[in-house]
Design an enzyme around this catalytic site. Structure first.
Site, PDB file in Angstrom:
ATOM      1  N   LYS A   1       1.301  -1.191   0.262  1.00 33.54           N
ATOM      2  CA  LYS A   1       0.119   0.318  -0.143  1.00 33.54           C
ATOM      3  C   LYS A   1       0.792   1.580  -0.029  1.00 33.54           C
ATOM      4  CE  LYS A   1      -4.817   1.052  -0.346  1.00 33.54           C
ATOM      5  NZ  LYS A   1      -5.416  -0.385  -0.626  1.00 33.54           N
TER       6      LYS A   1
ATOM      7  N   ASP B   1      -7.204   4.568  -4.782  1.00 31.91           N
ATOM      8  CA  ASP B   1      -7.639   3.924  -2.969  1.00 31.91           C
ATOM      9  C   ASP B   1      -8.291   5.064  -3.144  1.00 31.91           C
ATOM     10  OD1 ASP B   1      -7.860   1.780  -1.378  1.00 31.91           O
ATOM     11  OD2 ASP B   1      -7.597   3.718  -0.102  1.00 31.91           O
TER      12      ASP B   1
HETATM   13  O1  2IT Z   1      -8.045  -1.465  -1.453  1.00 35.98           O
HETATM   14  C1  2IT Z   1      -8.007  -2.534  -2.053  1.00 35.98           C
HETATM   15  O2  2IT Z   1      -7.719  -3.082  -2.279  1.00 35.98           O
HETATM   16  C2  2IT Z   1      -7.401  -1.474  -3.399  1.00 35.98           C
HETATM   17  N1  2IT Z   1      -7.602   0.259  -3.268  1.00 35.98           N
HETATM   18  C3  2IT Z   1      -7.249  -1.748  -4.847  1.00 35.98           C
HETATM   19  C4  2IT Z   1      -5.883  -2.117  -4.680  1.00 35.98           C
HETATM   20  C5  2IT Z   1      -5.879  -2.522  -6.400  1.00 35.98           C
HETATM   21  O3  2IT Z   1      -4.230  -2.686  -7.090  1.00 35.98           O
HETATM   22  O4  2IT Z   1      -6.045  -3.395  -7.004  1.00 35.98           O
END
Ligand code: 2IT
Length: 445
Positions: A124, A164
Site C-alpha cells: 500500500k 484507493d
Molecule cells: O484496497 C484495495 O484493495 C484497493 N485499493 C485496490 C488495490 C489494487 O491494487 O487494485
C-alpha cells in the site's frame, strides 16, 4: 502462539500505530487455533515475519501550487509481503494518511490478495496530500512529483500500484504517464488505467460489483433474495458508485449515500440519473453530499450524521476505516439488519466487529467483500502481460468466479460447529494459510 505476548511486543514497538495494531490483532485472534495445530508455522516464525513489512519507503514530495508557492508532502510505499506474487495494492491520497494506516492497509492487502486466487503480494502507498479543493493542474503536478521518486521501486513483476481513496482514473493517468516517461517502457505497472492505454474494462466498477456478488451469495446461502431489499451505503466515491449500480441492477433499493458532511436519505431509491449524479458530486472536488438533497426533492440531508441510523435490510460501509462504531453496530443489530458487509477496508471498529460476531449477524469483512477490486487489477496485469484485452463479459465472468471462490473459502474455514458462518475467521484463515505456506516453502528470507 502467544498472541498476547506478540501483541504486547508490537504495541511496545509501534505505540502510536492503532490501525495497524487493530488489523494485526484481528488476524492473530482468527488464526490462533490453526497456528497451534501446525507446529511448522511457529518453527518458521511466520507471525513474527508477517507483521514486519518487507520494506517501507518514505520520501519527500515537493510541488508547486497554483499560487506559485512550494508545497511539501510525504510520500510512502509499504511493500508488505511478496511471498505469493509481486507487491500489489493501492495508493491513497488523503490528509489522514500516515504510516499506521498504510501498514494496516498493506497487511490486510496481503491476505486479501491471497484470497483472490491470483498471484499477488501485498502493498500500500500514498501521501498526506489532500486533493480536496485542489485544481486539476495542482493534482497533476502532485502526481508527477510523487512518481518522480516512486518509479525506481515499482515494476510489472516487482510492485504494481493502483488507486484507493483520493486516487481515481485521473490520478492513475498522471501517475502512469510520468512512470512511463521515466521508465521508457509501457509495461502497465499501475492498474486502474484508462481503457485506451491498457486499462481493464470493468476495473472502475469492480470493487462495488464484486462486493454485491459476494453479498448476494451471503444472502443466497441463507435462502434470502436480494430483490426488493433496502440498502444503506456510506461514501459516494468510486466504490459506493459501483455498489449502488450493481445493487440496483440486482433489484435492491439503495436509500443512502454519505460524505464527510453527513448523509442523504432518499426513500425513492438512488438509481439511474441519481447514481450518475454521484460522479458529478465527486468531480466537483468539494467532498460533500449535501447538494444531492437540493437537486432531488425526495431526499433529506442529515448533516453530521451517519446512514446507519436508518432502518434498512443491508448495510454497506463504502467510505473508510472504522466508519462503523460500536454505537452504530448496536443500532444495526437493534434494527435487525439482515446483512452487513464491509466494502471499505476495516470499515468497522474492533468493538463493532465483535458485536456483530457475538450476535451472530450475517457479517463479512472488507478483505473478502472488497477483493473484487484488486482481483480485477490482477486481471488487468494479466491482460497487460499478454498484450491483449478481454471483453466486459469475460472480465465480469472471471470476477464472478473469483468472488464465488472467496465466498467458498470463507465457508470452508469460517463455519462454526453451530452452523454460524464466521466470515472474519474464514477470510483470515484462508488468506493466512496460503501466505504462510508460500513463506515456508521459500525458506527464511
Ligand atoms: O484496497 C484495495 O484493495 C484497493 N485499493 C485496490 C488495490 C489494487 O491494487 O487494485
Amino acid at each position: 502462539m502467544n498472541t498476547q505476548k506478540i501483541m504486547a511486543d508490537l504495541e511496545a514497538k509501534h505505540p502510536g500505530e492503532s490501525e495497524f495494531l487493530q488489523a494485526v490483532r484481528e488476524v492473530l485472534l482468527s488464526v490462533e487455533d490453526v497456528y497451534n495445530q501446525h507446529p511448522e508455522f511457529e518453527k518458521n516464525k511466520i507471525i513474527e515475519r508477517l507483521v514486519e513489512p518487507d520494506r517501507i519507503l518514505t520520501f519527500r514530495v515537493v510541488w508547486e501550487d497554483d499560487k506559485g508557492e512550494l508545497q511539501v508532502n510525504r510520500g510512502y510505499r509499504v511493500q508488505f509481503n511478496n511471498a505469493i506474487g509481486p507487491y500489489k495494492g493501492g495508493i491513497r491520497f488523503h490528509a489522514s494518511v500516515n504510516l499506521s494506516i498504510l501498514k494496516f492497509l498493506g497487511f490486510e492487502q496481503t491476505f486479501k490478495n491471497a484470497l483472490t486466487t491470483l498471484p499477488m503480494g501485498g502493498a500500500k502507498g500514498g501521501s498526506d496530500f489532500s486533493p480536496r479543493g485542489r485544481s486539476n493542474a495542482e493534482i497533476r503536478r502532485f502526481c508527477q512529483a510523487f512518481m518522480l521518486e516512486l518509479w525506481r521501486n515499482i515494476g510489472p513483476d516487482q510492485d504494481v500500484p493502483a488507486g484507493d481513496i483520493g486516487v481515481g482514473g485521473r490520478e492513475v493517468g498522471y501517475l502512469y504517464g510520468m512512470y512511463k516517461k521515466l521508465q521508457r517502457e509501457h509495461t502497465g505497472t499501475i492498474t486502474g488505467k484508462g481503457l485506451e492505454f491498457g486499462g481493464s474494462i470493468l476495473r472502475p466498477e469492480a470493487t462495488g460489483f464484486g462486493a454485491l456478488y459476494f453479498v448476494n451469495q451471503m444472502l443466497k446461502d441463507k435462502g434470502i433474495d436480494i430483490k426488493g431489499k433496502t440498502v444503506a451505503i456510506s461514501g459516494f466515491g468510486n466504490v459506493a458508485w459501483g455498489a449502488a449500480t450493481k445493487a440496483t441492477q440486482l433489484g435492491a433499493k439503495v436509500v443512502t449515500i454519505s460524505g464527510p458532511d453527513g448523509y442523504v436519505y432518499d426513500p425513492e431509491g438512488i438509481s439511474g440519473d441519481k447514481i450518475d449524479y454521484m460522479l458529478e458530486l465527486r468531480e466537483s472536488g468539494n467532498d460533500i453530499v449535501a447538494p444531492y438533497a437540493d437537486k432531488f426533492p425526495s431526499a433529506t440531508f442529515y448533516p453530521g450524521r451517519k446512514p446507519w441510523e436508518q432502518k434498512v435490510d443491508i448495510a454497506l460501509p463504502c467510505a473508510t476505516q472504522n466508519e462503523v462504531s460500536a454505537t452504530d453496530a448496536r443500532q444495526l443489530i437493534d434494527n435487525r439488519t439482515l446483512c452487513i458487509a464491509e466494502v471499505s477496508n476495516m470499515g468497522c471498529t474492533e468493538e463493532a466487529t465483535n458485536l456483530f460476531l457475538h450476535h451472530k449477524m450475517l457479517f463479512a469483512p472488507g478483505k473478502a467483500v472488497n477483493a473484487g477490486g484488486v482481483a480485477t487489477s490482477g486481471l488487468e496485469m494479466s491482460q497487460n502481460a499478454m498484450h491483449l484485452s478481454w471483453t466486459a463479459e469475460e472480465v465480469d465472468q472471471r470476477l464472478h468466479q473469483i468472488m464465488s471462490s472467496i465466498h467458498g473459502q470463507c465457508l470452508k474455514y469460517g463455519k462454526q460447529p453451530d452452523g454460524y458462518i464466521n466470515y472474519v475467521k474464514g477470510a483470515n484463515i484462508a488468506g493466512f494459510i496460503k501466505v504462510a505456506k508460500a513463506m515456508i516453502d521459500q525458506g527464511p528470507i
